[in-house]
Design a protein around this motif. Sequence first.
Motif, PDB file in Angstrom:
ATOM      1  N   HIS A   1       0.846  -1.152  -0.196  1.00  0.00           N
ATOM      2  CA  HIS A   1      -0.094  -0.132   0.135  1.00  0.00           C
ATOM      3  C   HIS A   1       0.807   1.360   0.020  1.00  0.00           C
ATOM      4  O   HIS A   1       0.315   2.289  -0.595  1.00  0.00           O
TER       5      HIS A   1
ATOM      6  N   ALA B   1       0.249   5.154  -1.643  1.00  0.00           N
ATOM      7  CA  ALA B   1       0.077   6.291  -0.909  1.00  0.00           C
ATOM      8  C   ALA B   1       1.030   7.401  -0.979  1.00  0.00           C
ATOM      9  O   ALA B   1       0.603   8.713  -0.993  1.00  0.00           O
TER      10      ALA B   1
ATOM     11  N   ALA C   1       0.150   9.067  -4.154  1.00  0.00           N
ATOM     12  CA  ALA C   1      -0.993   9.971  -4.279  1.00  0.00           C
ATOM     13  C   ALA C   1      -0.712  11.404  -3.560  1.00  0.00           C
ATOM     14  O   ALA C   1      -1.203  12.448  -3.993  1.00  0.00           O
ATOM     15  N   LEU C   2       0.138  11.236  -2.624  1.00  0.00           N
ATOM     16  CA  LEU C   2       0.420  12.338  -1.930  1.00  0.00           C
ATOM     17  C   LEU C   2       1.206  13.242  -2.658  1.00  0.00           C
ATOM     18  O   LEU C   2       1.193  14.591  -2.851  1.00  0.00           O
TER      19      LEU C   2
ATOM     20  N   HIS D   1      -4.733  16.712  -2.500  1.00  0.00           N
ATOM     21  CA  HIS D   1      -3.908  15.326  -2.537  1.00  0.00           C
ATOM     22  C   HIS D   1      -4.225  14.450  -1.315  1.00  0.00           C
ATOM     23  O   HIS D   1      -4.087  13.210  -1.422  1.00  0.00           O
TER      24      HIS D   1
ATOM     25  N   ALA E   1      -6.942  11.204  -0.957  1.00  0.00           N
ATOM     26  CA  ALA E   1      -6.227  10.362  -1.758  1.00  0.00           C
ATOM     27  C   ALA E   1      -5.226   9.361  -1.219  1.00  0.00           C
ATOM     28  O   ALA E   1      -5.046   8.179  -1.412  1.00  0.00           O
ATOM     29  N   ALA E   2      -4.168  10.220  -0.482  1.00  0.00           N
ATOM     30  CA  ALA E   2      -3.202   9.515  -0.127  1.00  0.00           C
ATOM     31  C   ALA E   2      -3.499   8.670   1.030  1.00  0.00           C
ATOM     32  O   ALA E   2      -3.091   7.324   1.222  1.00  0.00           O
TER      33      ALA E   2
ATOM     34  N   ALA F   1      -5.237   5.462  -0.138  1.00  0.00           N
ATOM     35  CA  ALA F   1      -4.430   4.654  -0.889  1.00  0.00           C
ATOM     36  C   ALA F   1      -3.732   3.644   0.402  1.00  0.00           C
ATOM     37  O   ALA F   1      -3.309   2.655   0.246  1.00  0.00           O
ATOM     38  N   LEU F   2      -3.300   4.478   1.357  1.00  0.00           N
ATOM     39  CA  LEU F   2      -2.720   3.824   2.392  1.00  0.00           C
ATOM     40  C   LEU F   2      -3.665   2.962   3.207  1.00  0.00           C
ATOM     41  O   LEU F   2      -3.226   1.839   3.584  1.00  0.00           O
ATOM     42  N   LEU F   3      -5.092   3.272   3.598  1.00  0.00           N
ATOM     43  CA  LEU F   3      -5.699   2.461   4.606  1.00  0.00           C
ATOM     44  C   LEU F   3      -6.736   1.579   3.794  1.00  0.00           C
ATOM     45  O   LEU F   3      -6.885   0.642   4.348  1.00  0.00           O
ATOM     46  N   ARG F   4      -7.130   1.996   2.501  1.00  0.00           N
ATOM     47  CA  ARG F   4      -8.276   1.114   2.090  1.00  0.00           C
ATOM     48  C   ARG F   4      -7.947  -0.354   1.757  1.00  0.00           C
ATOM     49  O   ARG F   4      -6.992  -0.417   1.212  1.00  0.00           O
ATOM     50  N   ASP F   5      -8.709  -1.464   2.268  1.00  0.00           N
ATOM     51  CA  ASP F   5      -8.582  -2.749   2.227  1.00  0.00           C
ATOM     52  C   ASP F   5      -7.264  -3.156   3.164  1.00  0.00           C
ATOM     53  O   ASP F   5      -6.644  -4.278   2.685  1.00  0.00           O
ATOM     54  N   LEU F   6      -6.769  -2.418   3.730  1.00  0.00           N
ATOM     55  CA  LEU F   6      -5.692  -2.896   4.633  1.00  0.00           C
ATOM     56  C   LEU F   6      -6.102  -3.768   5.789  1.00  0.00           C
ATOM     57  O   LEU F   6      -7.388  -3.322   6.125  1.00  0.00           O
TER      58      LEU F   6
ATOM     59  N   LEU G   1      -1.671  12.725   9.197  1.00  0.00           N
ATOM     60  CA  LEU G   1      -1.006  11.693   8.209  1.00  0.00           C
ATOM     61  C   LEU G   1       0.364  11.150   9.091  1.00  0.00           C
ATOM     62  O   LEU G   1       0.652  10.003   9.049  1.00  0.00           O
TER      63      LEU G   1
END
Lengths: 181, 181
Positions: free
Chosen positions: A14, A18, A21-22, B14, B17-18, B21-26, B147
Motif C-alpha cells: 500500500h 500512498a 497519491a500524496l 491530494h 487520496a493519499a 491509498a494507505l488505508l483502504r483494504d488494509l 498523516l
Amino acid sequence: MNPSLEDTMALLDHTPAAINALLRDLPDSWTSRNEGENTWSPFDVVGHLIDCEHTNWIPRVEWILQYGETQPFRRFDRGGHARETAGKTLGQLLDEFARLRLQNLGILSTMNLQPEDFERRGLHPSLGVVTVGNLLSTWAAHDLTHLHQISRIMAYQCREAVGPWQRFLGVMHCTGHSEQA
Amino acid sequence: MNPSLEDTMALLDHTPAAINALLRDLPDSWTSRNEGENTWSPFDVVGHLIDCEHTNWIPRVEWILQYGETQPFRRFDRGGHARETAGKTLGQLLDEFARLRLQNLGILSTMNLQPEDFERRGLHPSLGVVTVGNLLSTWAAHDLTHLHQISRIMAYQCREAVGPWQRFLGVMHCTGHSEQA
C-alpha cells in the motif's frame, strides 16, 4: 502481538501508492524543500526509498539465509539516494519506487518463507544480532517512518503560516527524527 | 515563506487520496488498533477528519468573514469523531472524507478570496486572534499532522517486531502528539 507476514506484505503493497497519491504533481514548494541544512526534501526521501529497495531488504534477507551470523551485512550508504535522484523527476522516482517494490514483493513471495525462517539470525554491523522477522517488520516500519518524515517536512513549510495554531499541531513538535534510516 | 492559496489547495486535494491509498483494504490489524487507552486508531482519525470538514474549516472561514473578532469560534468537540464513525466501515469513512473535501474545496473556490481577505482577523476561543490565512494553512497542516499520526499509530503496532532496529526508526521516538487536533 507481531504483524503476520501477510499483514506486513499488505502494508508494503500500500505505501508506494500512498506516497504517490500524496506527492505526484504536487507543487515543488511542497516536494523540493527540506527542513534546513543537511536534511532531506520529500523528493530525497523517495530517492532513499528506492535505494533501500535495491540494497536493504531482499538482499539482506538473502544474506541472512546464506551467511547467518557468520558475516555482518554490508553497511548501508546513507548518501546512496543521491545516485538514485540525479537527473530524475519526482514522477520518475515514484514510478521507479512502485516498480521495485512490486518486484521485491514478488521475490519475497517466491522465497516461500516458513515460520522457522523468521527466527533465522543474521548480524547487523552496528545493531548486532537480528532475525529475518525483525528485518521484514523493519521494512514495513521503514515505510512508515518515512511517511511520518514526509508529513513533517511538508508541515515545516507552513510552520509560520499557521500562526497561533502551531501550538495545537503535533507534527510541528515532532522529535522523532531518524538517527539513521 | 508562506504557501500560496493555490499550493494549500493542491495539498488539500491530494491528502484524501493519499490516506485512501494507505488505508483502504488494509488488514484491521493496522487500521483498527491504537496506541493505548484514550488514543485513536487510524479508523478514528479518518472520523475526526470528516468531523473537521463539517465543523472546522469552511464554517470558520465564514465565521471570520461574518463576525470578525466580535465573536469567538464555537469550541470544537474533540469527541465528535464518534458521531461520524458509528456503524460505518473504514471504506465508507474514506469515501465520505473524499466527498466532503471535494465539496469544501469547491466552496472555497467560489468564495473567491482576495489577498486582503487572508489578513482578516477572527477570534479562536483559546488561541485568541487568528487570520483567515492562518486558518487555511492550518487546514493543510492538520491533514499533515494526522498523516504523521496515522504513520506513528501503525508503526506502534510493530514496535516489538522490529527488534533492535527500533533504535534507528525515528517514528518510534516521536513525541509530536497533538495537544488538540
